[in-house]
Design a protein around this motif. Sequence first.
Motif, PDB file in Angstrom:
ATOM      1  N   MET A 141       0.835  -1.207   0.000  1.00 17.99           N
ATOM      2  CA  MET A 141       0.000   0.000   0.000  1.00 17.99           C
ATOM      3  C   MET A 141       0.869   1.256   0.000  1.00 17.99           C
ATOM      4  O   MET A 141       1.854   1.347   0.730  1.00 17.99           O
ATOM      5  CB  MET A 141      -0.926   0.010   1.220  1.00 17.99           C
ATOM      6  CG  MET A 141      -1.809   1.271   1.304  1.00 17.99           C
ATOM      7  SD  MET A 141      -2.828   1.336   2.796  1.00 17.99           S
ATOM      8  CE  MET A 141      -3.988   0.010   2.448  1.00 17.99           C
ATOM      9  N   PHE A 142       0.459   2.233  -0.832  1.00 14.93           N
ATOM     10  CA  PHE A 142       1.131   3.525  -0.917  1.00 14.93           C
ATOM     11  C   PHE A 142       0.222   4.590  -0.298  1.00 14.93           C
ATOM     12  O   PHE A 142      -0.982   4.604  -0.546  1.00 14.93           O
ATOM     13  CB  PHE A 142       1.406   3.897  -2.374  1.00 14.93           C
ATOM     14  CG  PHE A 142       2.359   2.972  -3.082  1.00 14.93           C
ATOM     15  CD1 PHE A 142       3.669   3.336  -3.296  1.00 14.93           C
ATOM     16  CD2 PHE A 142       1.936   1.733  -3.548  1.00 14.93           C
ATOM     17  CE1 PHE A 142       4.547   2.494  -3.960  1.00 14.93           C
ATOM     18  CE2 PHE A 142       2.802   0.878  -4.206  1.00 14.93           C
ATOM     19  CZ  PHE A 142       4.116   1.263  -4.408  1.00 14.93           C
ATOM     20  N   HIS A 143       0.815   5.488   0.488  1.00 11.78           N
ATOM     21  CA  HIS A 143       0.085   6.629   1.048  1.00 11.78           C
ATOM     22  C   HIS A 143       0.518   7.869   0.273  1.00 11.78           C
ATOM     23  O   HIS A 143       1.633   8.370   0.468  1.00 11.78           O
ATOM     24  CB  HIS A 143       0.385   6.777   2.538  1.00 11.78           C
ATOM     25  CG  HIS A 143      -0.037   5.592   3.349  1.00 11.78           C
ATOM     26  ND1 HIS A 143      -1.243   5.537   4.021  1.00 11.78           N
ATOM     27  CD2 HIS A 143       0.573   4.403   3.588  1.00 11.78           C
ATOM     28  CE1 HIS A 143      -1.343   4.375   4.642  1.00 11.78           C
ATOM     29  NE2 HIS A 143      -0.256   3.667   4.393  1.00 11.78           N
ATOM     30  N   LEU A 144      -0.350   8.348  -0.613  1.00 13.10           N
ATOM     31  CA  LEU A 144      -0.011   9.444  -1.515  1.00 13.10           C
ATOM     32  C   LEU A 144      -0.824  10.693  -1.172  1.00 13.10           C
ATOM     33  O   LEU A 144      -2.045  10.619  -1.005  1.00 13.10           O
ATOM     34  CB  LEU A 144      -0.277   9.039  -2.970  1.00 13.10           C
ATOM     35  CG  LEU A 144       0.394   7.737  -3.433  1.00 13.10           C
ATOM     36  CD1 LEU A 144      -0.054   7.389  -4.848  1.00 13.10           C
ATOM     37  CD2 LEU A 144       1.906   7.856  -3.365  1.00 13.10           C
ATOM     38  N   THR A 145      -0.146  11.817  -1.097  1.00 12.18           N
ATOM     39  CA  THR A 145      -0.814  13.079  -0.786  1.00 12.18           C
ATOM     40  C   THR A 145      -1.521  13.618  -2.025  1.00 12.18           C
ATOM     41  O   THR A 145      -0.978  13.593  -3.135  1.00 12.18           O
ATOM     42  CB  THR A 145       0.216  14.114  -0.292  1.00 12.18           C
ATOM     43  OG1 THR A 145       0.889  13.592   0.858  1.00 12.18           O
ATOM     44  CG2 THR A 145      -0.468  15.411   0.092  1.00 12.18           C
ATOM     45  N   PRO A 189       9.248   3.677   4.356  1.00 13.05           N
ATOM     46  CA  PRO A 189       8.306   2.893   5.169  1.00 13.05           C
ATOM     47  C   PRO A 189       7.135   3.707   5.706  1.00 13.05           C
ATOM     48  O   PRO A 189       6.115   3.143   6.073  1.00 13.05           O
ATOM     49  CB  PRO A 189       9.176   2.366   6.324  1.00 13.05           C
ATOM     50  CG  PRO A 189      10.371   3.268   6.357  1.00 13.05           C
ATOM     51  CD  PRO A 189      10.608   3.705   4.942  1.00 13.05           C
ATOM     52  N   THR A 190       7.252   5.056   5.751  1.00 13.74           N
ATOM     53  CA  THR A 190       6.132   5.870   6.215  1.00 13.74           C
ATOM     54  C   THR A 190       5.080   6.045   5.136  1.00 13.74           C
ATOM     55  O   THR A 190       3.955   6.489   5.422  1.00 13.74           O
ATOM     56  CB  THR A 190       6.631   7.260   6.666  1.00 13.74           C
ATOM     57  OG1 THR A 190       7.218   7.935   5.541  1.00 13.74           O
ATOM     58  CG2 THR A 190       7.633   7.143   7.785  1.00 13.74           C
ATOM     59  N   HIS A 191       5.425   5.705   3.887  1.00 11.47           N
ATOM     60  CA  HIS A 191       4.479   5.851   2.792  1.00 11.47           C
ATOM     61  C   HIS A 191       4.164   4.544   2.093  1.00 11.47           C
ATOM     62  O   HIS A 191       3.201   4.457   1.330  1.00 11.47           O
ATOM     63  CB  HIS A 191       5.013   6.844   1.743  1.00 11.47           C
ATOM     64  CG  HIS A 191       5.089   8.264   2.228  1.00 11.47           C
ATOM     65  ND1 HIS A 191       6.136   8.737   2.982  1.00 11.47           N
ATOM     66  CD2 HIS A 191       4.229   9.310   2.070  1.00 11.47           C
ATOM     67  CE1 HIS A 191       5.937  10.011   3.263  1.00 11.47           C
ATOM     68  NE2 HIS A 191       4.798  10.380   2.729  1.00 11.47           N
ATOM     69  N   VAL A 192       4.981   3.524   2.296  1.00 12.26           N
ATOM     70  CA  VAL A 192       4.775   2.233   1.650  1.00 12.26           C
ATOM     71  C   VAL A 192       4.699   1.169   2.720  1.00 12.26           C
ATOM     72  O   VAL A 192       5.591   1.058   3.572  1.00 12.26           O
ATOM     73  CB  VAL A 192       5.918   1.901   0.652  1.00 12.26           C
ATOM     74  CG1 VAL A 192       5.618   0.591  -0.063  1.00 12.26           C
ATOM     75  CG2 VAL A 192       6.094   3.023  -0.354  1.00 12.26           C
ATOM     76  N   SER A 193       3.663   0.352   2.703  1.00  8.79           N
ATOM     77  CA  SER A 193       3.521  -0.727   3.685  1.00  8.79           C
ATOM     78  C   SER A 193       3.124  -2.012   2.987  1.00  8.79           C
ATOM     79  O   SER A 193       2.517  -1.983   1.920  1.00  8.79           O
ATOM     80  CB  SER A 193       2.476  -0.346   4.743  1.00  8.79           C
ATOM     81  OG  SER A 193       1.219  -0.089   4.135  1.00  8.79           O
ATOM     82  N   GLY A 194       3.425  -3.119   3.604  1.00  8.29           N
ATOM     83  CA  GLY A 194       3.062  -4.406   3.023  1.00  8.29           C
ATOM     84  C   GLY A 194       4.275  -5.178   2.567  1.00  8.29           C
ATOM     85  O   GLY A 194       5.366  -4.655   2.403  1.00  8.29           O
TER      86      GLY A 194
END
Length: 457
Positions: free
Chosen positions: A337-341, A452-457
Amino acid sequence: MGLVSGMFMGALFGISIMVGWRYMMSNRSRSRAAKAADIKLLGSLDREDLKKLCGDNFPEWISFPVYEQVKWLNKQLSKLWPYVAEAATIIIRDSVEPILEEYRPSGISSLKFSKLSLGNVAPKIEGIRIQSQKQGQITMDMDFRWGGDPDIVLGIEAGVSLPIQLKDLQVFTIIRVIFQLCEEIPCISAVVVALLSEVIMLNYSELIFWSTNTKWMLFWYQPKPRFDYTLKAIGGSLTAIPGLSDMIDDTVTSIITDMLQWPHRIVVPLGGVPVDTSDLELKPQGKLMLTIVKAHNLKNMEMMGKSDPYAVAFVRPLEKFKTKVVENNLNPVWNQMFHLTVEDKETQCAIVEVFDEDIGSDQRLGIAKLTLADLQQDVEKEIDLRLMPSLDMLKIKDKKDRGNIIVKAKYHQFNKEEQDAALAEEKKMLENKEKMKNDGAINSTMDAIDDPTHVSG
């Protein structure tokens, strides 16, 4: 007796003519006043009022020009262009060269202007539209065209030094300028400059009408900024650096879309007095949680064995994140999972690229675009995206299937506290990328990372 009767008849005839003349002039005056009142009333109607009056019978010959012509401005610009071009050249060199370095692709070690001149042909402003969308601000949109004769040479180093000339430059775009008003002279505290993107909702934009029964459907269309040019190597060949033309094209596109294309903008304070421009600057509006699930039927780029694919996702090119590499597999599974602004859900898109990890430079297996406007807030949606060789359909020569990639997307709108936290996190992430570049961990701030703060898994 005959004389008296003749005088009487003459006087009667004259009085009749005078009365008739007075009646005719009075009637004419009333008619003109009535027509003037009607014309004044029609002049106060806007396009919406006329559509209601005419219904389906809207005359084809009626036209509502969106942009007012400014021939006088083009005449003055032609006279002033030598001085404007000289000043603009200095500003462009000082402001754009740091941007070229920031967006420089990893395959190029240096990218600067060797020569920069805007030439003798002034740009042309086809029209101007003035709006007042927010209190204290004036918005001006300019239909800008330029097919000039600039002399632009880029000094490029990528193992070898090669000057590249940009020829036949043509620019077609809508420039949006927002003036922030104030009470002190010069009455303008700041200016915002941006290029309008493909589709944008405006009060007075170009309307394309489609009618069914008695209902009107309205479509707002705004052309995408176009920067056309050709590249010519001076004293060498473009093939001396493999993929150089594509790298320059990608750099130009990234700078335009990530810095100038609406909703992104440049904010310039005026007046020499410190001004709070925080309300004018673009802020994070939400977060896209994008899960790269898997891909299937990827194109094999290896002579022996299979490709080693990994995926890269981003909304802004400076914030790219990548998955792990799955070796020797054309149907990889990532589940990361990516956390994108996201700054503007209605106009921005998420880009997903798949690469084959290789010695030297990695090869792109395919690219896909996800429109964020279709997502519902806090609702996860699984989407099957078809991979393409390029997002520019005109550049696609290889029509072979590139495979598909499965993603899950969920959009979350920020509250004020989350927005402030996202601003701080974004600043920290960009500082870390700059430090990684200075330490040699990455070649460019455009490189994708597995933060790691923006990509998990």
